[in-house]
Design a protein around this motif. Structure first.
Motif, PDB file in Angstrom:
ATOM      1  N   GLU B  72       0.824  -1.208   0.000  1.00 39.58           N
ATOM      2  CA  GLU B  72       0.000   0.000   0.000  1.00 39.58           C
ATOM      3  C   GLU B  72       0.861   1.262   0.000  1.00 39.58           C
ATOM      4  O   GLU B  72       0.446   2.310  -0.502  1.00 39.58           O
ATOM      5  N   ILE B  73       2.041   1.126   0.570  1.00 37.68           N
ATOM      6  CA  ILE B  73       2.950   2.275   0.579  1.00 37.68           C
ATOM      7  C   ILE B  73       3.379   2.606  -0.842  1.00 37.68           C
ATOM      8  O   ILE B  73       3.429   3.774  -1.237  1.00 37.68           O
ATOM      9  N   VAL B  74       3.633   1.567  -1.635  1.00 36.89           N
ATOM     10  CA  VAL B  74       3.997   1.796  -3.043  1.00 36.89           C
ATOM     11  C   VAL B  74       2.843   2.485  -3.767  1.00 36.89           C
ATOM     12  O   VAL B  74       3.048   3.427  -4.532  1.00 36.89           O
ATOM     13  N   ALA B  75       1.628   2.017  -3.474  1.00 34.19           N
ATOM     14  CA  ALA B  75       0.465   2.587  -4.148  1.00 34.19           C
ATOM     15  C   ALA B  75       0.272   4.059  -3.784  1.00 34.19           C
ATOM     16  O   ALA B  75      -0.283   4.827  -4.568  1.00 34.19           O
ATOM     17  N   LEU B  76       0.758   4.464  -2.610  1.00 34.19           N
ATOM     18  CA  LEU B  76       0.641   5.869  -2.208  1.00 34.19           C
ATOM     19  C   LEU B  76       1.626   6.763  -2.958  1.00 34.19           C
ATOM     20  O   LEU B  76       1.506   7.985  -2.922  1.00 34.19           O
ATOM     21  N   GLY B  77       2.603   6.167  -3.600  1.00 30.25           N
ATOM     22  CA  GLY B  77       3.549   6.984  -4.361  1.00 30.25           C
ATOM     23  C   GLY B  77       4.946   7.045  -3.763  1.00 30.25           C
ATOM     24  O   GLY B  77       5.635   8.049  -3.889  1.00 30.25           O
ATOM     25  N   ILE B  78       5.348   5.980  -3.075  1.00 29.93           N
ATOM     26  CA  ILE B  78       6.711   5.916  -2.561  1.00 29.93           C
ATOM     27  C   ILE B  78       7.339   4.654  -3.111  1.00 29.93           C
ATOM     28  O   ILE B  78       6.789   3.565  -2.926  1.00 29.93           O
ATOM     29  N   SER B  79       8.449   4.762  -3.803  1.00 28.63           N
ATOM     30  CA  SER B  79       9.083   3.513  -4.193  1.00 28.63           C
ATOM     31  C   SER B  79      10.565   3.569  -3.888  1.00 28.63           C
ATOM     32  O   SER B  79      11.147   4.636  -3.734  1.00 28.63           O
ATOM     33  N   GLN B  80      11.143   2.392  -3.792  1.00 23.92           N
ATOM     34  CA  GLN B  80      12.521   2.300  -3.338  1.00 23.92           C
ATOM     35  C   GLN B  80      13.371   1.489  -4.308  1.00 23.92           C
ATOM     36  O   GLN B  80      12.950   0.449  -4.804  1.00 23.92           O
ATOM     37  N   SER B  81      14.563   2.000  -4.542  1.00 23.28           N
ATOM     38  CA  SER B  81      15.583   1.200  -5.214  1.00 23.28           C
ATOM     39  C   SER B  81      16.515   0.729  -4.106  1.00 23.28           C
ATOM     40  O   SER B  81      17.272   1.508  -3.546  1.00 23.28           O
ATOM     41  N   PRO B  82      16.410  -0.560  -3.736  1.00 15.91           N
ATOM     42  CA  PRO B  82      17.055  -0.995  -2.498  1.00 15.91           C
ATOM     43  C   PRO B  82      18.566  -1.166  -2.623  1.00 15.91           C
ATOM     44  O   PRO B  82      19.105  -1.225  -3.727  1.00 15.91           O
ATOM     45  N   GLU B  83      19.191  -1.225  -1.472  1.00 16.85           N
ATOM     46  CA  GLU B  83      20.624  -1.474  -1.423  1.00 16.85           C
ATOM     47  C   GLU B  83      20.928  -2.833  -2.050  1.00 16.85           C
ATOM     48  O   GLU B  83      20.209  -3.808  -1.827  1.00 16.85           O
ATOM     49  N   LEU B 144      18.796  -0.509 -13.841  1.00 16.25           N
ATOM     50  CA  LEU B 144      17.532  -1.245 -13.879  1.00 16.25           C
ATOM     51  C   LEU B 144      16.772  -1.044 -12.567  1.00 16.25           C
ATOM     52  O   LEU B 144      15.555  -0.824 -12.573  1.00 16.25           O
ATOM     53  N   ALA B 145      17.496  -1.092 -11.446  1.00 21.55           N
ATOM     54  CA  ALA B 145      16.826  -0.940 -10.151  1.00 21.55           C
ATOM     55  C   ALA B 145      16.181   0.439 -10.039  1.00 21.55           C
ATOM     56  O   ALA B 145      15.054   0.576  -9.553  1.00 21.55           O
ATOM     57  N   ILE B 146      16.878   1.460 -10.529  1.00 25.69           N
ATOM     58  CA  ILE B 146      16.313   2.817 -10.470  1.00 25.69           C
ATOM     59  C   ILE B 146      15.143   2.939 -11.460  1.00 25.69           C
ATOM     60  O   ILE B 146      14.075   3.449 -11.124  1.00 25.69           O
ATOM     61  N   GLY B 147      15.376   2.441 -12.665  1.00 23.62           N
ATOM     62  CA  GLY B 147      14.320   2.479 -13.674  1.00 23.62           C
ATOM     63  C   GLY B 147      13.073   1.764 -13.192  1.00 23.62           C
ATOM     64  O   GLY B 147      11.948   2.239 -13.358  1.00 23.62           O
ATOM     65  N   ARG B 148      13.279   0.629 -12.559  1.00 24.96           N
ATOM     66  CA  ARG B 148      12.175  -0.171 -12.042  1.00 24.96           C
ATOM     67  C   ARG B 148      11.418   0.598 -10.963  1.00 24.96           C
ATOM     68  O   ARG B 148      10.182   0.600 -10.927  1.00 24.96           O
ATOM     69  N   GLU B 161      21.992   3.540  -1.562  1.00 25.25           N
ATOM     70  CA  GLU B 161      23.338   3.268  -2.097  1.00 25.25           C
ATOM     71  C   GLU B 161      23.344   3.070  -3.616  1.00 25.25           C
ATOM     72  O   GLU B 161      23.814   2.051  -4.112  1.00 25.25           O
ATOM     73  N   PRO B 162      22.862   4.039  -4.376  1.00 28.83           N
ATOM     74  CA  PRO B 162      22.836   3.832  -5.832  1.00 28.83           C
ATOM     75  C   PRO B 162      24.222   3.756  -6.460  1.00 28.83           C
ATOM     76  O   PRO B 162      24.358   3.238  -7.555  1.00 28.83           O
ATOM     77  N   SER B 163      25.267   4.262  -5.787  1.00 29.89           N
ATOM     78  CA  SER B 163      26.582   4.257  -6.436  1.00 29.89           C
ATOM     79  C   SER B 163      27.466   3.112  -5.953  1.00 29.89           C
ATOM     80  O   SER B 163      28.604   2.992  -6.369  1.00 29.89           O
ATOM     81  N   LEU B 164      26.899   2.260  -5.095  1.00 34.43           N
ATOM     82  CA  LEU B 164      27.718   1.196  -4.489  1.00 34.43           C
ATOM     83  C   LEU B 164      28.290   0.253  -5.551  1.00 34.43           C
ATOM     84  O   LEU B 164      27.560  -0.319  -6.350  1.00 34.43           O
ATOM     85  N   GLY B 165      29.596   0.135  -5.546  1.00 35.52           N
ATOM     86  CA  GLY B 165      30.250  -0.849  -6.406  1.00 35.52           C
ATOM     87  C   GLY B 165      30.322  -0.458  -7.871  1.00 35.52           C
ATOM     88  O   GLY B 165      30.583  -1.298  -8.718  1.00 35.52           O
ATOM     89  N   LEU B 166      30.081   0.831  -8.174  1.00 37.04           N
ATOM     90  CA  LEU B 166      30.117   1.231  -9.574  1.00 37.04           C
ATOM     91  C   LEU B 166      31.459   1.864  -9.931  1.00 37.04           C
ATOM     92  O   LEU B 166      32.132   2.455  -9.087  1.00 37.04           O
ATOM     93  N   ALA B 167      31.808   1.767 -11.200  1.00 39.68           N
ATOM     94  CA  ALA B 167      33.025   2.418 -11.693  1.00 39.68           C
ATOM     95  C   ALA B 167      32.858   3.933 -11.566  1.00 39.68           C
ATOM     96  O   ALA B 167      31.745   4.446 -11.687  1.00 39.68           O
ATOM     97  N   PRO B 168      33.958   4.671 -11.318  1.00 40.28           N
ATOM     98  CA  PRO B 168      33.871   6.117 -11.058  1.00 40.28           C
ATOM     99  C   PRO B 168      33.091   6.899 -12.114  1.00 40.28           C
ATOM    100  O   PRO B 168      32.267   7.743 -11.753  1.00 40.28           O
ATOM    101  N   LEU B 190      17.966  10.075  -0.345  1.00 36.68           N
ATOM    102  CA  LEU B 190      19.124   9.363  -0.870  1.00 36.68           C
ATOM    103  C   LEU B 190      20.014   8.900   0.277  1.00 36.68           C
ATOM    104  O   LEU B 190      20.381   9.689   1.145  1.00 36.68           O
ATOM    105  N   VAL B 191      20.344   7.618   0.278  1.00 38.00           N
ATOM    106  CA  VAL B 191      21.297   7.098   1.251  1.00 38.00           C
ATOM    107  C   VAL B 191      22.593   6.808   0.522  1.00 38.00           C
ATOM    108  O   VAL B 191      22.575   6.212  -0.551  1.00 38.00           O
ATOM    109  N   GLU B 192      23.693   7.288   1.030  1.00 33.85           N
ATOM    110  CA  GLU B 192      24.956   7.100   0.321  1.00 33.85           C
ATOM    111  C   GLU B 192      26.154   6.911   1.255  1.00 33.85           C
ATOM    112  O   GLU B 192      26.235   7.517   2.310  1.00 33.85           O
TER     113      GLU B 192
END
Lengths: 367, 235
Positions: B72-83, B144-148, B161-168, B190-192
């Motif tokens: 229901e939280i997603v339906a309210l308009g909150i979505s997460q791209s998880p760690e 994909l996680a962000i797009g999703r 942590e959207p930048s975790l483990g990514l090339a600079p 944003l958590v980073e």
């Protein structure tokens, strides 16, 4: 050579039944990582629904007296098949809702109600059976009243039951549900064996010197149709996709907005309906006696089939079931006394050699 | 838009959040920075309904999120791209995106439109549309996680942590995309670990330590704060 091929054919027919049951095990394992030991008993209920439909509920005609009614019986048999599937689906949903879900989400008022009645009704029914028959209505009424009274008691107990992710709790609950269905079945249906009369005309076909039994072919055809349907549902429909998502990662599935409880319910309904279809077909087309422990052996063997194919893997369950049927039938043709042992030898071998199952993968995740 | 009040979360006997209060206003990018175990991901999981708080409240536009089930939280308009991205590895890129739009399943046209938008935002995903998500590289999986997460048309997007483990060079791209998403009107929390980058893109920031907020300020002030520079920016 002919005998061998004949044995193989028979094995595939048995295997199709194992596969139908194994699919339910594997799908539930996929979404909940739970081995639903009550699944074999759902198969038993399917057989009983078939028995009652064929002998009491539906106007089947005795074919030895009315051979012209074959068509009517075919239609009624299809209705019975659907009825078995439907009732088993509802049973599957009920089991999930009141036995497994409270362990995941906590004990709610509705659960307290349900279990209050489940405890109160058999007790008073038993007391009623002990007295003169005329008073049974009174005892039933008392059961309902006590059921209501039980509610605050159950609710109090419930406060002490904290939901836990413990797989062991769920597993023990599954065994409990299984025992409840088996012994409840003995109580309600009686322990005496029941047989479904021949509802369909029996024919044998000779092809290339092999004998094909019409009942075996019916089982194969229906199993194939049901599996194709299942495949379509799982791969292409919304709840099917949600099932696969949950099975891969339940938290990620929740983040997509998937109502996981509802999809888990749906999974139980699917699996239970396949088991119900299998139970009815076996009872109706193989002349095996229907008893409340009808599901015990096939349930265990189908469980082995699911592990053999890779628990949680849907094509694996089909493959595992077929292998199981064929191996069992081969062994039984030479060493009949080993017939039931072979399943468990297979289980030990697969756990030693390839614990993830034939099609199962030990997935590694990228970090 | 989002108000977190005195949130306490436990995993069994272990305390993960010890009274966190955070506010996110509409249109903002707010970042939470802090070391491992500070409670950033736990906060995100609580916001999405994966974890229930022992006490405290999460209010989203006046609705009590901490009482709602996750879907229901997603339906309210909150979505997460998880760690850790958590893409559905055994499904295709397209199927992953479809699942992202799960709550809008009846609006076929909207899903198609959103999928086009995701493919415009991340052209790499378009190239790999039919490929299984598990075979993508780490950076592609992050896209994909962000797009999703965008497929459900969130008004508040939670990025863990959207930048975790990514090339600079990919890190730069991801942060540029976060800015772009924000410009389309999506509020972002944003958590980073990458505090430097996070504070450059965010409007405001919170610094978390062992389940508490120890500092809250505008991102610019945090960037120039000596303590923050020493502890999180490695200077």
């Amino acid at each position: 050579m002919q005998a061998l091929v004949q044995t193989l054919i028979y094995g595939v027919e048995t295997g199709a039944i194992y596969a139908l049951i194994a699919l339910g095990y594997t799908m539930v394992y996929g979404v909940l990582r739970l081995i639903n030991f009550a699944h074999g008993d759902v198969y038993m209920i399917g057989a009983f629904v078939g028995f009652f439909a064929c002998t009491q509920w539906l106007p089947f005609k005795d074919l030895s007296q009315h051979p012209e009614a074959a068509m009517l019986n075919v239609v009624l048999a299809l209705v019975t098949l659907l009825l078995s599937m439907l009732i088993c689906a509802l049973l599957g949903i009920t089991i999930e809702r009141f036995a497994y879900r409270p362990l995941r989400n906590g004990f709610r008022n509705a659960d307290a109600h349900f279990w209050g009645f489940v405890i109160a009704l058999p007790v008073t029914a038993f007391a009623g059976a002990m007295t003169t028959t005329k008073r049974q209505g009174v005892f039933l009424f008392a059961g309902v009243v006590i059921g209501f009274i039980m509610r605050p008691v159950m609710a109090y107990l419930a406060k002490r039951i904290k939901p836990s992710g413990s797989r062991l709790n769920a597993l023990i609950t599954a065994i409990g549900v299984s025992l409840m269905l088996e012994n409840g079945g003995i109580n309600i249906f009686g322990a005496d064996p029941k047989f479904i009369p021949d509802i369909l005309p029996k024919r044998q076909f000779n092809l290339f010197g092999l004998v094909f039994d019409s009942s075996g072919l019916i089982i194969l055809a229906i199993a194939a149709i049901l599996m194709a349907l299942l495949r379509y549902i799982v791969l292409y429909t919304r709840p099917g996709k949600a099932m696969r998502a949950i099975s891969h990662d339940i938290d990620a599935a929740k983040l997509m907005g998937i109502n996981t409880d509802r999809v888990i319910s749906f999974t139980f309904a699917l699996g239970a309906s396949l088991a119900g279809a299998a139970g009815f077909m076996v009872a109706a087309f193989t002349n095996i006696k229907v008893v409340p422990l009808f599901g015990l052996q096939p349930g265990l063997k189908a469980f082995v089939a699911a592990v053999l194919g890779g628990a949680g893997n849907i094509p694996g369950a089909t493959l595992g079931g077929l292998i199981m049927g064929v191996v069992e039938s081969l062994v039984a043709s030479k060493f009949p006394q080993w017939r039931d042992a072979v399943a468990f030898i297979l289980l030990i071998v697969i756990l030693l050699v390839r614990p993830a199952g034939l099609l199962g993968k030990n997935t590694a995740e990228k970090v | 838009m989002l108000v977190i009040q005195d949130l306490h979360v436990y995993y069994g006997a272990i305390r993960a959040l010890d009274g966190i209060s955070i506010e996110v206003k509409e249109g903002e990018i707010v970042t939470m920075i802090g070391a491992n175990g500070a409670g950033k991901s736990t906060t995100m999981r609580t916001l999405s309904g994966l974890v229930r708080p022992r006490s405290g409240a999460v209010m989203f536009e006046g609705k009590a999120l901490h009482l709602l089930p996750a879907h229901e939280i997603v339906a309210l308009g909150i979505s997460q791209s998880p760690e850790g991205r958590r893409v559905f590895a055994n499904m295709s890129v397209r199927e992953n995106l479809e699942l992202g739009g799960y709550v809008h399943y009846k609006k076929k046209a909207q899903i198609a439109e959103d999928m086009d938008r995701a493919f415009t935002l991340f052209p790499r995903l378009k190239e790999r549309e039919a490929q299984l998500a598990g075979t993508l590289s780490g950076g592609e999986q992050q896209m994909l996680a962000i797009g999703r997460a965008l497929m459900s048309r969130p008004r508040l997007l939670l990025l863990d942590e959207p930048s975790l483990g990514l090339a600079p060079f990919l890190v730069q791209t991801i942060f540029q995309i976060i800015r772009d998403i924000n410009k389309t009107g999506v509020t972002i929390l944003l958590v980073e670990q990458n505090a430097n980058q996070a504070l450059r893109v965010a409007h405001r920031g919170y610094v978390l330590e062992t389940g508490r907020v120890v500092l809250a300020d505008t991102a610019a002030n945090l960037l120039s704060n000596d303590e923050v520079r020493q502890a999180y920016l490695g200077e």
